[in-house]
Design a protein around this motif. Structure first.
Motif, PDB file in Angstrom:
ATOM      1  N   THR A 125      -8.222  -4.832  15.611  1.00  0.00           N
ATOM      2  CA  THR A 125      -6.857  -3.993  15.897  1.00  0.00           C
ATOM      3  C   THR A 125      -7.125  -2.902  16.768  1.00  0.00           C
ATOM      4  OG1 THR A 125      -4.750  -3.324  15.496  1.00  0.00           O
ATOM      5  CG2 THR A 125      -6.156  -3.706  13.462  1.00  0.00           C
ATOM      6  N   TRP A 126      -6.508  -2.276  17.783  1.00  0.00           N
ATOM      7  CA  TRP A 126      -7.215  -0.712  17.950  1.00  0.00           C
ATOM      8  C   TRP A 126      -6.469   0.263  16.594  1.00  0.00           C
ATOM      9  CZ3 TRP A 126      -9.107  -0.581  22.665  1.00  0.00           C
ATOM     10  CH2 TRP A 126      -9.235  -1.279  23.256  1.00  0.00           C
ATOM     11  N   TRP A 127      -4.986   0.220  15.963  1.00  0.00           N
ATOM     12  CA  TRP A 127      -4.662   0.913  15.186  1.00  0.00           C
ATOM     13  C   TRP A 127      -3.447   0.336  13.836  1.00  0.00           C
ATOM     14  CZ3 TRP A 127      -5.058   5.884  14.994  1.00  0.00           C
ATOM     15  CH2 TRP A 127      -4.377   6.612  14.209  1.00  0.00           C
ATOM     16  N   THR A 128      -4.301   0.706  13.048  1.00  0.00           N
ATOM     17  CA  THR A 128      -3.091   0.106  12.520  1.00  0.00           C
ATOM     18  C   THR A 128      -2.161   1.949  11.248  1.00  0.00           C
ATOM     19  OG1 THR A 128      -2.737  -0.314   9.204  1.00  0.00           O
ATOM     20  CG2 THR A 128      -5.308   0.060  10.712  1.00  0.00           C
ATOM     21  N   TRP A 129      -1.011   1.473  10.781  1.00  0.00           N
ATOM     22  CA  TRP A 129      -0.009   2.947  10.574  1.00  0.00           C
ATOM     23  C   TRP A 129      -0.534   2.868   8.694  1.00  0.00           C
ATOM     24  CZ3 TRP A 129       1.338   6.354  12.990  1.00  0.00           C
ATOM     25  CH2 TRP A 129       1.828   6.804  14.031  1.00  0.00           C
ATOM     26  N   GLY A 130      -1.816   1.658   8.248  1.00  0.00           N
ATOM     27  CA  GLY A 130      -1.834   1.916   7.194  1.00  0.00           C
ATOM     28  C   GLY A 130      -3.006   2.226   6.549  1.00  0.00           C
ATOM     29  N   ASP A 131      -3.497   2.840   7.352  1.00  0.00           N
ATOM     30  CA  ASP A 131      -5.023   3.385   6.903  1.00  0.00           C
ATOM     31  C   ASP A 131      -4.724   4.529   6.662  1.00  0.00           C
ATOM     32  OD1 ASP A 131      -8.032   2.445   7.088  1.00  0.00           O
ATOM     33  OD2 ASP A 131      -7.586   4.473   6.955  1.00  0.00           O
ATOM     34  N   ALA A 132      -4.554   5.344   5.447  1.00  0.00           N
ATOM     35  CA  ALA A 132      -4.931   6.744   5.159  1.00  0.00           C
ATOM     36  C   ALA A 132      -5.536   7.401   6.127  1.00  0.00           C
ATOM     37  CB  ALA A 132      -4.975   7.054   4.077  1.00  0.00           C
ATOM     38  N   ARG A 133      -6.801   7.094   6.369  1.00  0.00           N
ATOM     39  CA  ARG A 133      -7.609   8.191   7.477  1.00  0.00           C
ATOM     40  C   ARG A 133      -6.726   7.838   8.775  1.00  0.00           C
ATOM     41  NH1 ARG A 133     -13.428   8.662   7.253  1.00  0.00           N
ATOM     42  NH2 ARG A 133     -12.557   9.731   5.305  1.00  0.00           N
ATOM     43  N   LEU A 134      -6.883   7.015   8.924  1.00  0.00           N
ATOM     44  CA  LEU A 134      -5.741   7.186  10.215  1.00  0.00           C
ATOM     45  C   LEU A 134      -5.435   7.903  10.481  1.00  0.00           C
ATOM     46  CD1 LEU A 134      -6.491   3.316  11.739  1.00  0.00           C
ATOM     47  CD2 LEU A 134      -8.339   4.842  11.187  1.00  0.00           C
ATOM     48  N   THR A 135      -3.754   7.435   9.757  1.00  0.00           N
ATOM     49  CA  THR A 135      -2.674   8.619  10.257  1.00  0.00           C
ATOM     50  C   THR A 135      -2.620   9.437  10.067  1.00  0.00           C
ATOM     51  OG1 THR A 135      -2.185   7.819   8.098  1.00  0.00           O
ATOM     52  CG2 THR A 135      -1.400   6.324   9.574  1.00  0.00           C
ATOM     53  N   SER A 136      -3.997  10.322   8.864  1.00  0.00           N
ATOM     54  CA  SER A 136      -4.076  11.873   8.409  1.00  0.00           C
ATOM     55  C   SER A 136      -4.981  12.416   9.875  1.00  0.00           C
ATOM     56  CB  SER A 136      -4.684  11.438   6.919  1.00  0.00           C
ATOM     57  OG  SER A 136      -5.884  11.194   6.892  1.00  0.00           O
ATOM     58  N   VAL A 137      -5.995  11.994  10.169  1.00  0.00           N
ATOM     59  CA  VAL A 137      -6.285  12.135  11.779  1.00  0.00           C
ATOM     60  C   VAL A 137      -4.988  12.459  12.230  1.00  0.00           C
ATOM     61  CG1 VAL A 137      -8.005  11.701  13.159  1.00  0.00           C
ATOM     62  CG2 VAL A 137      -8.101  10.953  11.316  1.00  0.00           C
ATOM     63  N   PHE A 138      -4.337  11.450  13.289  1.00  0.00           N
ATOM     64  CA  PHE A 138      -2.909  11.338  13.806  1.00  0.00           C
ATOM     65  C   PHE A 138      -2.063  12.868  13.291  1.00  0.00           C
ATOM     66  CE2 PHE A 138       1.347  10.223  15.531  1.00  0.00           C
ATOM     67  CZ  PHE A 138       0.759   9.834  16.254  1.00  0.00           C
ATOM     68  N   ILE A 139      -2.388  12.809  12.344  1.00  0.00           N
ATOM     69  CA  ILE A 139      -0.749  13.870  11.797  1.00  0.00           C
ATOM     70  C   ILE A 139      -1.640  14.965  12.106  1.00  0.00           C
ATOM     71  CG2 ILE A 139      -0.442  15.477  10.120  1.00  0.00           C
ATOM     72  CD1 ILE A 139       0.071  12.884   8.740  1.00  0.00           C
ATOM     73  N   SER A 181      -9.287  10.666   1.709  1.00  0.00           N
ATOM     74  CA  SER A 181      -8.277   9.538   2.293  1.00  0.00           C
ATOM     75  C   SER A 181      -9.069   8.149   2.092  1.00  0.00           C
ATOM     76  CB  SER A 181      -7.568   9.816   2.962  1.00  0.00           C
ATOM     77  OG  SER A 181      -8.241   9.729   4.591  1.00  0.00           O
ATOM     78  N   VAL A 182     -10.437   7.954   1.515  1.00  0.00           N
ATOM     79  CA  VAL A 182     -11.081   6.684   2.101  1.00  0.00           C
ATOM     80  C   VAL A 182     -11.391   6.145   0.553  1.00  0.00           C
ATOM     81  CG1 VAL A 182     -11.525   6.329   4.281  1.00  0.00           C
ATOM     82  CG2 VAL A 182     -13.333   8.202   2.972  1.00  0.00           C
ATOM     83  N   GLU A 183     -11.487   7.916  -0.585  1.00  0.00           N
ATOM     84  CA  GLU A 183     -11.625   6.920  -1.723  1.00  0.00           C
ATOM     85  C   GLU A 183     -10.569   7.406  -2.399  1.00  0.00           C
ATOM     86  OE1 GLU A 183     -15.500   8.686  -2.713  1.00  0.00           O
ATOM     87  OE2 GLU A 183     -15.166   9.221  -0.119  1.00  0.00           O
ATOM     88  N   TRP A 184      -9.451   7.966  -2.354  1.00  0.00           N
ATOM     89  CA  TRP A 184      -8.597   7.814  -2.847  1.00  0.00           C
ATOM     90  C   TRP A 184      -7.489   6.210  -2.967  1.00  0.00           C
ATOM     91  CZ3 TRP A 184      -6.563  13.408  -1.518  1.00  0.00           C
ATOM     92  CH2 TRP A 184      -7.144  14.322  -1.879  1.00  0.00           C
ATOM     93  N   TRP A 185      -7.497   5.764  -1.585  1.00  0.00           N
ATOM     94  CA  TRP A 185      -7.030   4.413  -1.344  1.00  0.00           C
ATOM     95  C   TRP A 185      -7.768   4.050  -0.717  1.00  0.00           C
ATOM     96  CZ3 TRP A 185      -4.630   9.374   1.118  1.00  0.00           C
ATOM     97  CH2 TRP A 185      -3.467   9.955   0.403  1.00  0.00           C
ATOM     98  N   ASN A 186      -7.735   2.696  -0.685  1.00  0.00           N
ATOM     99  CA  ASN A 186      -8.024   1.761  -0.715  1.00  0.00           C
ATOM    100  C   ASN A 186      -8.355   1.256   0.887  1.00  0.00           C
ATOM    101  OD1 ASN A 186     -10.291   0.533  -0.960  1.00  0.00           O
ATOM    102  ND2 ASN A 186      -9.563  -0.284  -3.049  1.00  0.00           N
ATOM    103  N   THR A 187      -8.848   1.048   1.852  1.00  0.00           N
ATOM    104  CA  THR A 187      -8.447   0.697   3.515  1.00  0.00           C
ATOM    105  C   THR A 187      -9.313   0.256   4.019  1.00  0.00           C
ATOM    106  OG1 THR A 187      -8.946   3.168   3.905  1.00  0.00           O
ATOM    107  CG2 THR A 187      -6.628   2.538   3.571  1.00  0.00           C
ATOM    108  N   LEU A 188      -9.378   0.245   5.072  1.00  0.00           N
ATOM    109  CA  LEU A 188     -10.629  -0.054   6.248  1.00  0.00           C
ATOM    110  C   LEU A 188     -11.200   0.534   6.279  1.00  0.00           C
ATOM    111  CD1 LEU A 188      -7.540  -1.353   8.781  1.00  0.00           C
ATOM    112  CD2 LEU A 188      -9.132  -2.558   7.121  1.00  0.00           C
TER     113      LEU A 188
END
Ligand code: HEM
Ligand SMILES: Nc1ncnc2c1ncn2[C@@H]1O[C@H](COP(=O)(O)OP(=O)(O)OP(=O)(O)O)[C@@H](O)[C@H]1O
Ligand SMILES: Nc1ncnc2c1ncn2[C@@H]1O[C@H](COP(=O)(O)OP(=O)(O)OP(=O)(O)O)[C@@H](O)[C@H]1O
Ligand SMILES: [Mg+2]
Ligand SMILES: [Mg+2]
Lengths: 255, 214, 62, 219, 219, 214
Positions: A125-139, A181-188
């Motif tokens: 997938t290009w993008w997922t809103w569920g990943d904390a790393r991705l969204t925090s970079v977007f922020i 974020s990758v340590e605190w939330w288990n993500t992709l």
């Protein structure tokens, strides 16, 4: 009383004129080294082997990871400058974080785009809103844009600098969130494998081009930052002189 | 009791408005700023009130009872071009808000809200919303704000703009009695305030451009 | 090369963005220097560049 | 200080109408979502807490930008800046008044909206509790934006942009705590405690940042 | 009159990047949603049109209430009231400027947001079309509220009561038209035509009402 | 050319502020309103400008070329307590907006924006944002607004508040030359304006309560 305290105070520290001279001397060297490092880095990036698991997409790492680091480092540079603005009221600090914001936005955009391009083959997938790393970079990206807009909205540059400094400092909470974020939330997203306390865990085969590219990106950032700062200083010099000219003209009329 | 300013200079945008302004005022003294429009009177008053950071120099306040120096702002009332009143609230509500907000322990020199409104000659209409007053009445009420809580220093920016003659003389009387009580008054005006022993500082405006920085 | 599209697009985007940055910095710098040159041509000099000129602001403090 | 609190509450009830606008907007948000989701009551009640939270977040944004702007325009802000009470305290009080006038009504209205969304009692209770704990954080974050807006000729939207990124963590933990209360395996306390921690954190950082911005916006 | 249009657009652009900020804000609002509802792309694309519409309503509300207030506070409104051009025309122009400065950028940005929300092309097109037709109605309704706000020093509450209840039908028909375009059985035209009718209706009623309120506001 | 007011009375809240005010002004004549704060000067001016509905009576304007009567408002400039300028826009932008907004066909007596700024003595700083000007400079610029588009009647509410002495004399000169050009001036002031042949109307305020209605 020939010179006000303000003016002597500033000339003690590195003043803009001296900074301009420094930029003139340093930037050609920086630019040259950056170009060489990019050449080496790109060569290494396309000659080292692909990963058995990730295939050739691992080469995206050599742009993705440096730009992601740079996106965060640029914000850190801005935060340090913001402290310089608020605490020491140093005019160069104003210029520094104003000039850095567009650069930061650009590198963040790069991290987002290359990340997406890597994500499609890897995660499907290009993008997922569920990943904390991705969204925090977007922020982070939104914050850069907001800071640019803020700087444009306030006419008086020193006031703009002070106000945006406050915002930069408050927004700094986002940086640790991105980092951890990758340590605190288990993500992709990948866990940190280079910048960790117990040393890198990544294969040196990949580490070499990555490091070269990272240094190249960093030097590129500083080159551009210095040049953008120089432009900003020149811009302020131009406005100051225009005002002075206008004042003297209206004074001439009055006399 | 002593208010001192040392080598103040201030800037607006890139222009230095004034430089090296110094003065000292003792209890009962007053300073009147004069000068053309745009010569920097309001700017200087805002610097003294601590609302604008001076480019250099400092403002200090020595109280007889306190040992260390205080910020001058804390001993001051500032009456600027704007009245600092909410048009939606009634005059009484406005004044009692400021009275409470400004109040200090063992302060027995303040007037009550009603007395203050009477002192500026508007006792009868204190129940109206502030927005319903005429320009001059609004200015009077803004002045009444100085009376509801005692502060030694009054910083007044064109206090008598929009006032009629009788109100001007009321204000002059109030300022004089504040000085007699040991207060200090700084005022910017275009019309003579009628204070006898006031010192005068003439502002000239535009003392240079800060372009040296760049 | 497998996934060549993704790899080349990411390098392409990176190159493009970086070139944009360089162009921005360069063009901006050129514009500003032109402004300065114009001011210079219209006879205006920085005071610090010409310390001997008597400054109009001196002696105006109150 | 109590005087300031009372005055601000009085103003927000009398003039801004903050409470009612916020609640009405809140209702509007919650009213349109069912159009998107369709008549699927199950789904509605599932995303209920999220929608209520989003509605609350957005209505908290309304009117936030004028928190200090009004005081600046009539000159009151100048007088507040001059006082010896620490400016941070003044800001804190103003935040409190703003929350009482704008945030609290949302919290109170939320059970009603929960009913609209077909949520069960536990979910409604959990949502209300998380809102109660979380909305102050939104106000504190917003105070920073509002203080920055003072320096701007017209703050409005810019403030919201600046504020939203910081508000996202609040939203995330608020929603996940509300969900955790309903869905079995997930424990309620950890996200809720994080939410509390975030609120405490911004209760300190927000007023500090706002005070700093106000001091520096001066002209 | 062109002068007024240009000035108002200039003000909305100057005062903090206008279009850029509106769009940024819109993006920020829409970006917040997934944090609440979770990363379920299907659900996101289903509630997409509603979210985009809510974002538009919110950004229309922010700053709308001060449409005349600013002119009144600095005295410009007095001078406008004195002119011989019919006041309705002046109001209409001000609405137009407001929409061009604040509404249109939202419409233009909406496809991007549609992508964020994982909506398909038809849904994106329909949402954009309904926004294009519907946002002017929000501006016109808002103008009445803004004019009422000018008239009453304590008008706050009244504004809320005037504006939001009238805006909710716009929102509802806008959203349902957007959905009708996507979901098969429901026909697109009826709600869309109602939306058009609402806009036309308020294009007449809004400026008239606003002008009436302004005339009677005099003090 | 003739501005007449007949039996005007106006009310604020429930109070009648004045009643039965009548006057007629021909080209070149001026009327100065004086009176205490809150005596109804601004109220009368707003009634004449058509911004406030009179309780009774009417204001009419006869132009020599037009046959029917016009509303006085359309032939007037009104300078109120507030300046009607946007702080965000530069002085030039503000003035040219009002110039365009006020402009009429075949109007050749207006000054250009630059000339108007020069006329009030601020030609040099017209590029600054209006919000950066000092109080007096703002007032001057507001006055310049009257010059960018010609209107026979000027309605001025305390035009000289916050002005320095030189600006006051500039204003007086401008007003006199407007009168010489056949204009009409109505002004409310607390300070003498220095117009020689001005008629004076002294407002007294509070002319009764409207209780008859109930
Ligand atoms: C849009 C999507 C993405 C964004 C915004 C993003 C963002 C980031 C950021 C901010 C970092 C720096 C973190 C740090 O220094 O601790 C990073 C590092 C990294 N990313 Fe991504 N990323 C994305 C997608 C991906 C994908 C799809 C992959 C691979 C499957 C990936 C692999 C990595 C790796 C290997 C690192 C280096 C970690 C380290 O050694 O510290 N990223 N990314
Ligand atoms: N909006 C309003 N609503 C109710 N009463 C008002 C309103 N505005 C003014 N008033 C009252 O009307 C009276 C006349 O006010 P006005 O502004 O005409 O006085 P003025 O002569 O212009 O005074 P000043 O010299 O102070 O400007 C005042 O007593 C005031 O309290
Ligand atoms: N916010 C601001 N930003 C930039 N420049 C400003 C600002 N406020 C004032 N100035 C400039 O600073 C100068 C001094 O203004 P100041 O308000 O101190 O004058 P003043 O002596 O009070 O005049 P007045 O008698 O008209 O009130 C003016 O030339 C003005 O243009
Ligand atoms: Mg002043
Ligand atoms: Mg008046």
């Amino acid at each position: 009383m020939s010179d006000s305290l303000a003016i002597t105070k500033f000339s003690d520290l590195a003043n803009p004129t001296r900074f301009l001279a420094l930029v003139g001397k340093v930037v050609p060297w920086l630019a040259a080294i950056t170009a060489i490092l990019f050449a080496v880095g790109l060569y290494l990036a396309f000659t080292t082997e692909g990963d058995y698991q990730q295939g050739d997409t691992v080469r995206i790492m050599y742009v993705h990871v440096p730009s992601a680091w740079l996106a965060m480092m640029c914000y850190t540079v801005m935060a340090v400058s913001a402290i310089g603005t608020l605490v020491w009221r140093h005019p160069l600090a104003d210029v520094s974080h104003k000039a850095a914001a567009p650069l930061g936005a650009a590198f963040t955009l790069l991290a987002l785009v290359t990340g997406s391009l890597w994500g499609k083959p890897m995660w499907g997938t290009w993008w997922t809103w569920g990943d904390a790393r991705l969204t925090s970079v977007f922020i982070l990206f939104l914050m850069y844009l907001g800071l640019i807009a803020l700087n444009r909205a306030i006419a008086d540059p020193s006031r703009a600098a002070r106000v945006s400094s406050v915002l930069i400092l408050v927004g700094f909470v986002n940086i640790p969130i991105i980092k951890f974020s990758v340590e605190w939330w288990n993500t992709l997203h990948q866990k940190a494998s280079v910048l960790r306390l117990d040393g890198p865990t990544i294969d040196p085969e990949f580490l070499r081009p990555l490091l070269v590219m990272a240094i190249a990106f960093t030097l590129l950032f500083f080159t551009l930052h210095f040049l953008a700062m120089r432009n900003e200083i020149l811009r302020r010099r131009v406005t100051a002189q225009r005002r002075m000219a206008a004042r003297m003209a209206s004074r001439g009329d009055a006399a | 009791m002593r208010l001192t300013a040392e080598n103040l200079s201030a800037r607006r945008g890139e222009d230095l408005i004034f430089r090296d302004v110094s003065f000292a005022l003792e209890a009962g003294e007053s300073l009147v700023l004069t000068g053309r429009n745009g010569s920097g009177k309001s700017t200087l008053l805002r610097v003294i009130a601590g609302l604008l950071r001076p480019e250099s120099g400092k403002v200090t306040w020595h109280a007889p009872d306190a040992e260390e120096e205080m910020k001058a702002a804390e001993a001051s009332h500032y009456l600027g071009h704007r009245n600092a009143m909410k048009t939606e609230l009634s005059v009484t509500e406005n004044l009692s808000f400021w009275r409470d907000f400004f109040s200090r322990r063992n302060d027995n020199r303040s007037l009550s809200v009603g007395e203050a409104a009477d002192a500026v000659g508007l006792g009868g209409i204190a129940h109206l919303p502030f927005g319903y007053l005429s320009a001059g009445q609004q200015r009077r009420m803004a002045f009444a704000k100085l009376l509801v809580s005692w502060r030694p220093v009054w910083i007044l920016d064109e206090p008598t703009a929009a006032l009629d003659v009788s109100a001007e003389s009321v204000f002059t009387t109030l300022i004089k009695s504040h000085l007699k009580d040991g207060g200090i008054v700084l005022a910017a005006t275009h019309q003579p305030l009628g204070l006898e022993k006031a010192r005068e500082l003439k502002m000239t405006g535009f003392a240079g451009v800060m372009e040296e920085v760049w | 090369m497998k996934y060549a599209f993704y790899v080349y697009t990411s390098y392409g985007v990176a190159t493009f963005v970086i070139l944009c940055l360089i162009a921005w910095v360069w063009l901006d710098g050129r514009g500003r220097r032109k402004d300065l040159a114009e001011l210079e041509a219209s006879g205006f000099r920085r005071r610090s560049a010409q310390p001997t000129v008597e400054s109009p602001a001196k002696g105006e403090g109150t | 200080m109590t005087a300031l609190l009372l005055r601000d509450i009085k103003l927000s009830v009398r003039a801004g109408g903050g409470a009612l606008i916020g609640v009405l907007f809140f209702i509007a948000v919650v009213a349109v979502i069912p159009f998107g989701v369709g008549p699927d009551l199950n789904l509605l009640s599932r995303i209920g807490p999220a929608i209520v939270w989003i509605g609350a977040l957005l209505s908290a944004l309304l009117g936030l930008d004028r928190m200090f702007q009004n005081d600046r325009e009539d000159g009151s802000l100048d007088l507040m800046l001059m006082q010896e009470h620490p400016l941070v305290l003044t800001v804190l009080i103003k935040c409190l008044a703003h929350w009482l006038g704008n945030g609290l009504p949302l919290v109170i209205a939320s059970p009603l909206l929960g009913l609209f969304m077909n949520m069960n009692e536990v979910a409604i209770g959990a949502t209300m509790l998380t809102l109660l704990v979380g909305t102050p954080a939104l106000t504190f974050i917003g105070a920073v934006g509002a203080a920055v807006a003072v320096a701007l000729p017209r703050g409005g939207l810019l403030v919201a942009i600046v504020v939203l990124p910081l508000a996202i963590p609040v939203l995330i933990f608020g929603v996940s705590a509300a969900y955790a209360a309903v869905e079995e395996p997930a424990p309620f306390l950890p996200p809720f405690l994080i939410l509390v921690a975030i609120t405490m954190f911004f209760a300190v950082l927000g007023p500090l940042g706002a005070a700093l911005a106000l001091r520096n916006a001066g002209d």
